[in-house]
Design an enzyme around this catalytic site. Structure first.
Site, PDB file in Angstrom:
ATOM      1  N   ASP A   9       0.855  -1.186   0.000  1.00  0.00           N
ATOM      2  CA  ASP A   9       0.000   0.000   0.000  1.00  0.00           C
ATOM      3  C   ASP A   9       0.892   1.237   0.000  1.00  0.00           C
ATOM      4  OD1 ASP A   9      -2.257   1.537   0.181  1.00  0.00           O
ATOM      5  OD2 ASP A   9      -2.570   1.219   2.322  1.00  0.00           O
ATOM      6  N   ASP A 103      -3.451   2.415  -5.508  1.00  0.00           N
ATOM      7  CA  ASP A 103      -2.258   2.402  -4.664  1.00  0.00           C
ATOM      8  C   ASP A 103      -2.118   1.161  -3.806  1.00  0.00           C
ATOM      9  OD1 ASP A 103      -4.376   2.966  -2.941  1.00  0.00           O
ATOM     10  OD2 ASP A 103      -3.067   4.064  -1.579  1.00  0.00           O
ATOM     11  N   GLU A 104      -2.885   0.110  -4.079  1.00  0.00           N
ATOM     12  CA  GLU A 104      -2.694  -1.086  -3.254  1.00  0.00           C
ATOM     13  C   GLU A 104      -2.920  -2.363  -4.035  1.00  0.00           C
ATOM     14  OE1 GLU A 104      -5.660  -2.051  -0.272  1.00  0.00           O
ATOM     15  OE2 GLU A 104      -6.736  -0.234  -0.783  1.00  0.00           O
TER      16      GLU A 104
HETATM   17 MG    MG Z   1      -2.555   3.955   0.448  1.00  0.00          MG
END
Ligand code: MG
Length: 353
Positions: A9, A103-104
């Site tokens: 993340d 973002d992950e």
């Molecule tokens: Mg994040």
């Protein structure tokens, strides 16, 4: 061979991308958000979080908590570009990747000779290539990995067995578990369950009685950090959408049609730029009481022309005829490529826009 899953993340993703190109703002509280009276915080830098500012908080409230915060409007093309760079590096390290957002991602590390060293190397590569900092959690399933990645942000690196996760988070509230929201937490509290340890130790029959034969056992398992260990590679995005939240609710249908047309123009411009076209056109309408309605139609041939998309969107809006003032409106095109089976429409509708 036992399963090893990582959750990666990027820390404060949108805010971090902004700080990379505005280095003069480093160390200052930064909030990425729109600016209307109903805007909400998409991401806050860690400096802003110290003031209690968090994602999804109304921006007006965030500014009361942290008046000196610097507001930056979101720039999604820049975030998508940064995301593509990160995910490219991730895919260069591991074959099985389940992307969960810009973002992950979950990574299946099973079979790697040295999962920890591989992850350390990946974090370093991401930092060197993009300037972004990532947090990583490693565990025997997705739940342990996800909670571990969150435990020591930013730049966290936490490796836990299931038993260690149970011990470490025993005293935390059940809401730590993804999928347990405010409502479920409240109902658990009514049963006297306020910690993860209590959830894990709770009588499964009591949980099944209170939450039903599906959610009860699910909660019981989560309380003991059992969870899925299957990393399912996700196909490339099969839909694109644009939506807008009004500063003041709009009741006038002609005005709504104008907004819809403008969104269709933006959407089609993006689709044309990426040479994509789709057959399913959908609208999303959120009323002032938060009722959210989606209407979709699939046409014969893929399109990215605003004449087609805008017209179908307007027709869908007329057919629905919002019965109350509208808070948010959106348009979406899905089923890229035009070769999908007709069932795709139903599948798409299950996804959030
Ligand atoms: Mg994040």
């Amino acid at each position: 061979m036992s399963t090893v899953i990582a959750h990666l993340d990027i820390d404060a993703f949108y805010a971090s991308v902004e700080l990379l190109r505005r280095p003069e703002l480093r160390g200052r509280p930064v909030i990425v958000s729109g600016s209307g009276p109903r805007a909400v915080v998409t991401t806050a830098s860690y400096e802003a979080r110290k003031f209690g500012v968090g994602s999804a908080m109304p921006t007006a409230r965030a500014l009361r908590l942290c008046p000196e915060a610097i507001l930056i409007p979101p720039d999604f093309p820049a975030y998508r570009e940064a995301s593509a760079a990160v995910m490219g590096l991730v895919r260069g390290t591991v074959e099985e990747v389940e992307v969960m957002g810009l973002d992950e991602a979950y990574l299946d590390l099973t079979g790697l000779l040295s999962p920890r060293a591989s992850m350390r190397r990946l974090i370093r590569q991401i930092k060197e290539t993009t300037g972004l900092t990532a947090s990583v959690g490693v565990g025997p399933n997705k739940l342990v990995a996800k909670v571990a990645s969150d435990a020591e942000k930013p730049a966290g690196f936490v490796v836990l067995t299931r038993e260690q996760a149970c011990a470490r988070f025993a005293g935390h509230p059940p809401r730590l578990v993804p999928g347990i929201g405010a409502k479920t937490a409240e109902r658990l509290e009514q049963l006297g369950i306020t910690t993860i340890a209590q959830l894990g130790a709770a009588d499964p029959d009591v949980l099944a009685g209170a939450f039903g034969p599906r959610q009860g056992p699910w909660l019981s398992a989560r309380g003991r950090f059992h969870g899925s260990a299957t990393v399912e590679p996700v196909r490339e995005a099969v839909s694109e959408s644009r939506e807008t939240t009004f500063d003041v609710d709009v009741a006038d249908h002609a005005e709504l049609e104008e907004h819809l047309h403008r969104l269709a123009e933006q959407l089609c411009r993006g689709l044309q730029k990426h040479e994509r076209a789709g057959r399913t056109i959908a609208i999303k309408v959120r009323l002032d009481d938060w009722t959210t309605v989606t209407r979709a139609r699939t046409i014969a041939h893929p399109t990215n022309e605003v004449e087609h998309v805008g017209q179908v969107a307007r027709e869908l809006l007329r057919e629905y005829a919002p019965p109350r003032p509208v808070r948010l409106i959106g348009v979406r095109v899905a089923s890229f490529g035009g070769t999908e089976q007709p069932t795709i429409e139903t599948a798409q509708l299950a996804l959030p826009m």
